[in-house]
Motif scaffolding. Structure first.
Motif, PDB file in Angstrom:
ATOM      1  N   THR A  95      27.041  11.935  -3.383  1.00 16.26           N
ATOM      2  CA  THR A  95      28.340  12.581  -3.573  1.00 16.26           C
ATOM      3  C   THR A  95      28.749  13.438  -2.380  1.00 16.26           C
ATOM      4  N   GLU A  97      29.994  14.621   1.454  1.00 10.65           N
ATOM      5  CA  GLU A  97      31.060  14.235   2.375  1.00 10.65           C
ATOM      6  C   GLU A  97      30.498  13.441   3.556  1.00 10.65           C
ATOM      7  N   ASP A 170      30.017   8.849   7.289  1.00 14.57           N
ATOM      8  CA  ASP A 170      31.049   9.620   6.624  1.00 14.57           C
ATOM      9  C   ASP A 170      31.290   9.048   5.230  1.00 14.57           C
ATOM     10  N   ALA A 171      31.763   9.866   4.300  1.00 18.08           N
ATOM     11  CA  ALA A 171      31.994   9.413   2.925  1.00 18.08           C
ATOM     12  C   ALA A 171      32.962   8.234   2.878  1.00 18.08           C
ATOM     13  N   ASP A 175      32.167   4.648   1.097  1.00 18.64           N
ATOM     14  CA  ASP A 175      33.065   4.043   0.116  1.00 18.64           C
ATOM     15  C   ASP A 175      33.394   2.600   0.497  1.00 18.64           C
TER      16      ASP A 175
END
Length: 336
Positions: A95, A97, A170-171, A175
């Protein structure tokens, strides 16, 4: 870096994913070192250890540590799904960042984490940790890694020379990997290099492995290389065409010699030449079938749409989130 602790309202700033398989001997030391470095980074963090179906008490040791440090979380997979599946499980549960993936055997030095984090804070979305020296590895392992890296980089069109699974993402990149790259046969190092985006490199020397010997056999590395090649290039299939053309040229040469001998009244070249040609052609055919078979096998694995992992237990996660993650692969398959 600032002396103030960086805290996000949405959750931890940094997630550290640690895939582990039979790492009971060194997992406590590894987590202790990682935690000490994370405290110095002045950011809110979490550690996610993914036990990839270990046969020892790796998961139990992580659970005991989690009782004293709630930011340590653990996932136990139902069986050994391989490192790629374990990394994906960690990424899916992270979860933060930013997410760092690091091995549990301390060959990826945790002291590099602040450098990775600093690059990310400067706006870099993918930070690759690249091996500068392999002084602690045997000559056999160095040669093996060199050949496989050159094979994948040369034929696959992606630069993975001395690369590792030690990375910061990076998040947004996480994703993309989870939701926009649906393939089942994954090669994490290759995917992160293929994505593009803003990326930089930091370099490290491979440390001495903690615990028992490496889990990577030559056959396991070869399977990883095949997965990488079939995932990123169709060049091996084009080799089949090249072999076919070579066979055609060989056939024309032998036929021309036979016709010439017939018209000049000489004896037609016989048994030895025919046998050699048959052996060469047969070898080319078998190699071609093998290459095609590898691609068909990968297609077969993809169309089955089985989940990349199954989770049998977890510690430190919200119960609703854990249940959702357990069924996410099935739900995505049903929606397709």
């Amino acid at each position: 870096m600032s002396n103030n602790i960086l805290i996000s309202n949405k959750g931890p700033v940094l997630s550290v994913v640690v895939p582990a398989y039979n790492e009971s001997v060194g997992i406590e030391k590894a987590l202790t070192e990682i935690i000490s470095i994370l405290f110095s980074c002045k950011v809110d963090w979490e550690i996610i250890v993914v036990d990839d179906g270990s046969k020892d008490d790796t998961y139990q040791k992580v659970c005991r540590l989690a009782q004293f440090e709630p930011r340590i979380k653990a996932i136990s997979l139902s069986r050994n799904f391989g490192k790629e599946g374990a990394i994906f499980a960690g990424l899916e549960h992270a979860t933060g960042e930013a997410v760092i993936t690091i091995d549990a055997d301390l060959q990826h030095p945790p002291v590099l984490i602040p450098d990775l984090l600093e690059k990310w804070q400067q706006g870099v979305q993918i930070v690759h940790a690249v091996k500068r020296a392999r002084s602690q590895e045997s000559m056999e392992k160095k040669a093996r890694a060199y050949c496989i890296n050159k094979l994948i980089s040369g034929l696959g069109g992606i630069n993975i020379n001395n690369s590792s699974d030690y990375k910061l993402l990076d998040a947004e990149i996480v994703d993309i990997i989870i939701h926009q790259l649906p393939e089942r046969e994954r090669f994490y190092r290759g995917l992160t290099s293929w994505l593009g985006f803003k990326e930089e490199y930091v370099y490290f020397d491979v440390d001495t492995r903690q615990g028992d010997k490496s889990k990577w056999s030559f056959l396991a590395l070869l399977e990883l290389a095949i997965t990488a090649l079939t995932s990123f290039t169709v060049l091996p299939l084009r080799i089949v065409t090249i072999l076919g053309i070579t066979t055609l040229v060989l056939g024309i040469t032998v036929a021309s010699e036979a016709i010439w001998s017939l018209f000049t009244g000489q004896a037609v070249s016989g048994f030895a030449t025919t046998i050699i040609c048959l052996l060469i052609i047969g070898s080319f055919i078998m190699i071609s079938l093998g290459i095609i078979g590898e691609y068909i096998a990968k297609i077969y694995e993809e169309v089955k749409q089985r989940p990349l992992y199954l989770m049998k237990a977890s510690v430190g996660f919200d119960e609703r989130i854990a249940e959702k993650s357990l069924n996410s692969e099935y739900k995505r398959s049903a929606m397709r």
